[in-house]
Scaffold this motif. Structure first.
Motif, mmCIF file in Angstrom:
data_model
loop_
_atom_site.group_PDB
_atom_site.id
_atom_site.type_symbol
_atom_site.label_atom_id
_atom_site.label_comp_id
_atom_site.label_asym_id
_atom_site.label_seq_id
_atom_site.Cartn_x
_atom_site.Cartn_y
_atom_site.Cartn_z
ATOM 1 N N LEU A 83 -4.309 11.276 46.360
ATOM 2 C CA LEU A 83 -3.851 11.500 45.251
ATOM 3 C C LEU A 83 -2.646 10.272 44.615
ATOM 4 C CD1 LEU A 83 -3.505 15.368 45.259
ATOM 5 C CD2 LEU A 83 -4.966 14.042 43.909
ATOM 6 N N ILE A 84 -1.958 10.077 45.550
ATOM 7 C CA ILE A 84 -1.018 8.996 45.180
ATOM 8 C C ILE A 84 -1.629 7.616 44.872
ATOM 9 C CG2 ILE A 84 0.893 7.341 46.142
ATOM 10 C CD1 ILE A 84 1.816 10.098 47.227
ATOM 11 N N TRP A 85 -2.964 7.525 45.641
ATOM 12 C CA TRP A 85 -3.661 6.151 45.385
ATOM 13 C C TRP A 85 -4.278 6.170 43.945
ATOM 14 C CZ3 TRP A 85 -8.997 5.473 45.142
ATOM 15 C CH2 TRP A 85 -9.752 4.243 45.053
ATOM 16 N N LEU A 86 -4.904 7.421 43.733
ATOM 17 C CA LEU A 86 -5.415 7.545 42.340
ATOM 18 C C LEU A 86 -4.483 7.471 41.218
ATOM 19 C CD1 LEU A 86 -7.951 10.589 43.100
ATOM 20 C CD2 LEU A 86 -8.492 8.281 42.692
ATOM 21 N N GLY A 87 -3.317 7.953 41.519
ATOM 22 C CA GLY A 87 -2.267 7.576 40.435
ATOM 23 C C GLY A 87 -1.710 6.436 40.343
ATOM 24 N N TRP A 88 -1.802 5.683 41.373
ATOM 25 C CA TRP A 88 -1.533 4.132 41.315
ATOM 26 C C TRP A 88 -2.424 3.468 40.556
ATOM 27 C CZ3 TRP A 88 -3.879 -0.323 42.893
ATOM 28 C CH2 TRP A 88 -2.863 -1.598 42.864
ATOM 29 N N VAL A 185 0.396 4.559 27.676
ATOM 30 C CA VAL A 185 1.244 5.553 27.810
ATOM 31 C C VAL A 185 0.280 6.716 28.361
ATOM 32 C CG1 VAL A 185 2.272 7.498 26.744
ATOM 33 C CG2 VAL A 185 2.746 4.987 26.036
ATOM 34 N N ALA A 186 -1.002 6.919 28.011
ATOM 35 C CA ALA A 186 -1.806 8.044 28.365
ATOM 36 C C ALA A 186 -2.236 7.686 30.049
ATOM 37 C CB ALA A 186 -3.104 7.784 27.792
ATOM 38 N N ASN A 187 -2.587 6.449 30.310
ATOM 39 C CA ASN A 187 -2.773 6.071 31.729
ATOM 40 C C ASN A 187 -1.598 6.379 32.706
ATOM 41 O OD1 ASN A 187 -5.039 4.815 31.347
ATOM 42 N ND2 ASN A 187 -4.537 2.795 31.298
ATOM 43 N N ARG A 188 -0.385 6.161 32.246
ATOM 44 C CA ARG A 188 0.823 6.205 33.020
ATOM 45 C C ARG A 188 1.209 8.084 33.142
ATOM 46 N NH1 ARG A 188 4.627 1.105 31.845
ATOM 47 N NH2 ARG A 188 3.246 -0.473 32.890
ATOM 48 N N ALA A 189 0.929 8.586 32.087
ATOM 49 C CA ALA A 189 0.976 9.915 31.964
ATOM 50 C C ALA A 189 0.109 10.664 33.071
ATOM 51 C CB ALA A 189 0.495 10.604 30.703
ATOM 52 N N PHE A 190 -1.138 10.309 33.068
ATOM 53 C CA PHE A 190 -2.082 10.740 34.128
ATOM 54 C C PHE A 190 -1.865 10.263 35.517
ATOM 55 C CE2 PHE A 190 -4.630 11.902 30.482
ATOM 56 C CZ PHE A 190 -4.916 13.333 30.761
ATOM 57 N N GLY A 191 -1.437 9.070 35.770
ATOM 58 C CA GLY A 191 -1.094 8.383 36.776
ATOM 59 C C GLY A 191 0.179 9.193 37.487
ATOM 60 N N GLY A 192 1.301 9.491 36.388
ATOM 61 C CA GLY A 192 2.148 10.402 37.066
ATOM 62 C C GLY A 192 1.833 11.799 37.537
ATOM 63 N N LEU A 193 0.838 12.273 36.928
ATOM 64 C CA LEU A 193 0.406 13.669 37.144
ATOM 65 C C LEU A 193 -0.328 13.668 38.365
ATOM 66 C CD1 LEU A 193 -0.924 14.862 33.547
ATOM 67 C CD2 LEU A 193 0.937 15.847 34.864
ATOM 68 N N PHE A 194 -1.259 12.497 38.713
ATOM 69 C CA PHE A 194 -1.871 12.607 39.978
ATOM 70 C C PHE A 194 -0.684 12.276 41.213
ATOM 71 C CE2 PHE A 194 -5.976 10.991 38.018
ATOM 72 C CZ PHE A 194 -6.840 12.106 38.601
ATOM 73 N N GLY A 196 2.294 13.386 41.065
ATOM 74 C CA GLY A 196 3.021 14.709 40.938
ATOM 75 C C GLY A 196 2.314 15.778 41.940
ATOM 76 N N ALA A 197 1.002 15.477 41.553
ATOM 77 C CA ALA A 197 -0.170 16.601 42.307
ATOM 78 C C ALA A 197 0.134 16.343 43.744
ATOM 79 C CB ALA A 197 -1.400 16.351 41.783
ATOM 80 N N GLY A 198 0.127 14.970 44.192
ATOM 81 C CA GLY A 198 0.048 14.509 45.684
ATOM 82 C C GLY A 198 1.614 14.825 46.200
ATOM 83 N N ALA A 199 2.806 14.817 45.362
ATOM 84 C CA ALA A 199 3.994 15.363 45.725
ATOM 85 C C ALA A 199 4.237 16.897 46.099
ATOM 86 C CB ALA A 199 5.169 14.931 44.795
ATOM 87 N N LEU A 200 3.461 17.512 45.041
ATOM 88 C CA LEU A 200 3.492 18.977 45.347
ATOM 89 C C LEU A 200 2.603 19.553 46.608
ATOM 90 C CD1 LEU A 200 2.835 20.375 41.524
ATOM 91 C CD2 LEU A 200 4.882 20.551 42.937
ATOM 92 N N LEU A 201 1.520 18.797 46.658
ATOM 93 C CA LEU A 201 0.802 19.130 47.806
ATOM 94 C C LEU A 201 1.501 18.461 49.100
ATOM 95 C CD1 LEU A 201 -2.059 19.934 49.278
ATOM 96 C CD2 LEU A 201 -2.722 17.630 49.079
ATOM 97 N N ALA A 202 2.461 17.756 49.108
ATOM 98 C CA ALA A 202 3.118 17.422 50.183
ATOM 99 C C ALA A 202 4.130 18.438 50.573
ATOM 100 C CB ALA A 202 3.979 15.663 49.928
ATOM 101 N N GLY A 203 4.473 19.175 49.605
ATOM 102 C CA GLY A 203 5.532 20.206 49.885
ATOM 103 C C GLY A 203 4.940 21.400 50.444
#
Length: 209
Positions: A83-88, A185-194, A196-203
């Motif tokens: 997910l973090i790779w997709l976000g990047w 802006v849209a790319n970075r918003a969705f990148g941030g969401l990916f 963020g999803a990775g961070a939530l999964l990590a928790g």
């Protein structure tokens, strides 16, 4: 499976699918960049991952993952990394629509399919959720195979409808982000969401069965 049990499961499936997650983010991101039609392979990829997860649960392997801290952790961190790779990638994505540039080939359908499949396969939380959900609707007096098949088919069909809805909604925003700055802006918003999803999964912590 009795009809009233199926209706209850149908409602649970709708709630599960509508709840925003990595699959919804992946669908909306693709639809915003490539349109609804080119997002369909990704939606089918999500369902392939979901179907594989349902099959694992039906075979009893899902319970093993839920019970094993090691298996859970391995799958979890693979999902976090993906997910973090997709976000990047999305964060640094193109600021124009590939479909509008003749010299830039749109993503291959197989690539979108495989990417989306991995999004669902590398989420142990969904495995554990299904392990907890399915037994609530299974009648032990009836054959379990057909019941798992009915529930699995229901969940996949509901998710297809919901993801097409998410894709349609996101695609309507395409004219708004035709400008490169807005697309960035849209790319970075969705990148941030990916991410963020990775961070939530990590928790997410393993809960002993």
């Amino acid at each position: 499976m009795h009809i009233h049990v199926w209706i209850t499961f149908l409602l649970a499936s709708i709630v599960l699918s509508v709840s925003p997650g990595a699959g919804a983010v992946n669908t909306m991101s693709n639809a915003l960049s490539h349109g609804v039609r080119r997002t369909l392979p990704a939606i089918l990829g999500l369902q392939a991952g979901l179907a594989a997860t349902i099959a694992l649960v039906g075979l009893g392997l899902g319970a093993a993952v839920a019970a094993s801290a090691t298996a859970f952790t391995v799958i979890k961190w693979a999902g976090v990394a993906y997910l973090i790779w997709l976000g990047w990638k999305k964060w640094n994505g193109a600021t124009h629509f590939a479909v509008a540039e003749r010299h830039v080939a749109p993503p291959a359908a197989l690539a979108l399919f495989g990417q989306a499949t991995l999004v669902n396969l590398t989420n142990p939380k969904s495995i554990v959720f299904l392990v907890a959900l399915f037994p609530q609707f299974i009648d032990p007096a009836l054959a379990q195979g057909p019941q798992v098949l009915i529930m699995g088919t229901t969940l996949v069909l509901v998710d297809i409808v919901v993801m097409v809805g998410y894709a349609t909604l996101a695609a309507r925003l395409r004219p708004f982000v035709q400008d490169p700055r807005r697309m960035r802006v849209a790319n970075r918003a969705f990148g941030g969401l990916f991410i963020g999803a990775g961070a939530l999964l990590a928790g997410v912590r393993h809960q002993p069965a």
